[in-house]
Enzyme design. Structure first.
Site, PDB file in Angstrom:
ATOM      1  N   HIS A 125      -1.945   5.783  -4.380  1.00  0.00           N
ATOM      2  CA  HIS A 125      -2.296   4.692  -3.479  1.00  0.00           C
ATOM      3  C   HIS A 125      -1.850   5.011  -2.055  1.00  0.00           C
ATOM      4  O   HIS A 125      -1.086   5.955  -1.827  1.00  0.00           O
ATOM      5  CB  HIS A 125      -1.670   3.370  -3.953  1.00  0.00           C
TER       6      HIS A 125
ATOM      7  N   ARG B 111       0.824  -6.477   8.715  1.00  0.00           N
ATOM      8  CA  ARG B 111       0.942  -6.619   7.256  1.00  0.00           C
ATOM      9  C   ARG B 111       2.401  -6.483   6.854  1.00  0.00           C
ATOM     10  O   ARG B 111       3.114  -5.584   7.332  1.00  0.00           O
ATOM     11  CB  ARG B 111       0.098  -5.556   6.541  1.00  0.00           C
TER      12      ARG B 111
END
Length: 318
Positions: free
Chosen positions: A251, A261
């Site tokens: 990932h 974020r």
């Protein structure tokens, strides 16, 4: 500005095939095993962690990363624990990210002495939220690991979870902040592609996209954020324990646009002395072990010498 080691990446399309596992539903154990085999990644609902606690730690995290840079840098530089900015590890990896990496010890948890510079009541409030959150999310990790054993039809049911619950387990909490990158044409690499070395990772992020996972065919897909759920991914250690049946998902995180974020990740790791090898309970007749036995300390030491994108398990394969 951070110096990119790779060209700007194009964000992948949102993927609708991520399994959703309701931890209270009958049959969830089988669904969970299927998710670990196909993706190594899934979302859990009905996890039992109060939303108020999650929101409180996120607020404390945002407050910390909003401090002036010189105040954040009073926290010891990540080596590996403490505050880090742009530099990920010691082998040249960089990203559009700042983070706080905290060691989790049995009593108290997590070890937050590096936050002592914060003025009261800020330090007390932050540490209290950290402690409560870690205890709650560790229970989620153990519940998931026990359901994995149930779905695999192996006993004892705590064959995975007891490793994470061990008083000497090597677990950590990572708080990441990916600042908005206004004016940048494209997507900035927030955190480069990698797999997690530990047994299990339990992730929660704010309502900002950026997380992407790699499918079996090598294509990248984007994960739609969900503030009320946790995302779980299989780590390298669990891939070894299941002899490759479970997939340690590759990932990455992209930072782009006008929104920052924030993510909070619990990494459940084994004790340093723990010997990792495929479980005989999961080996079929005549099945050969794909990995030689090694300790977690040996593997972690090796992993810290690699770049993010390297195949960390390669040298431990038979």
């Amino acid at each position: 500005m951070v110096v990119l080691t790779k060209p700007a990446l194009k964000p992948a399309n949102f993927y609708s095939g991520i399994p959703v596992v309701d931890l209270l539903e009958p049959g969830s154990a089988a669904l969970l095993v299927s998710a670990c085999e196909e993706l190594g990644f899934f979302k859990v609902t009905n996890h039992g962690v109060p939303m108020e606690l999650i929101a409180r730690l996120e607020a404390e995290t945002v407050k910390f990363f909003s401090l002036p840079q010189h105040e954040k840098e009073l926290v010891c530089s990540a080596n590996p624990f403490g505050y880090g900015n742009r530099r990920i590890g010691s082998n040249g990896d960089v990203g559009w990210v700042e983070y706080l990496l905290l060691e989790i010890i049995s009593k108290p948890v997590p070890h937050a002495s590096s936050l002592a510079f914060l003025r009261e009541p800020s330090a007390k409030s932050f540490c209290c939220a950290l402690n409560e959150y870690v205890m709650a999310v560790r229970r989620v990790a153990c519940k998931v690991l026990e359901k994995m054993a149930e779905g695999l039809k192996i006993e004892p049911r705590d064959v995975f979870s007891k490793v994470v619950m061990d008083e000497e387990s090597d677990s950590v909490l990572r708080l990441n902040h990916y600042p908005s990158c206004q004016g940048f044409n494209g997507s900035m690499t927030g955190f480069g592609e990698h797999t997690d070395p530990q047994i299990i990772s339990v992730l929660r992020s704010n309502n900002t996209s950026g997380l992407e996972i790699s499918l079996k065919n090598g294509s990248w897909v984007s994960v739609l954020p969900d503030q009320e759920s946790f995302f779980v991914n299989v780590g390298d250690s669990l891939q070894v324990m299941t002899n490759g049946r479970f997939r340690s998902v590759r990932h990455r995180v992209l930072a782009n646009g006008n929104k920052s974020r924030v993510s909070m990740i619990y990494f459940g790791g084994p004790p340093s002395r723990e010997r990792l090898a495929p479980l005989p309970l999961l080996m079929g007749e005549g099945e050969k072990s794909l990995y030689r036995e090694f300790t977690w300390c040996e593997y972690k030491t090796s992993a810290y010498k690699t770049r993010l994108g390297d195949d960390r398990l390669g040298q431990f394969q038979r």
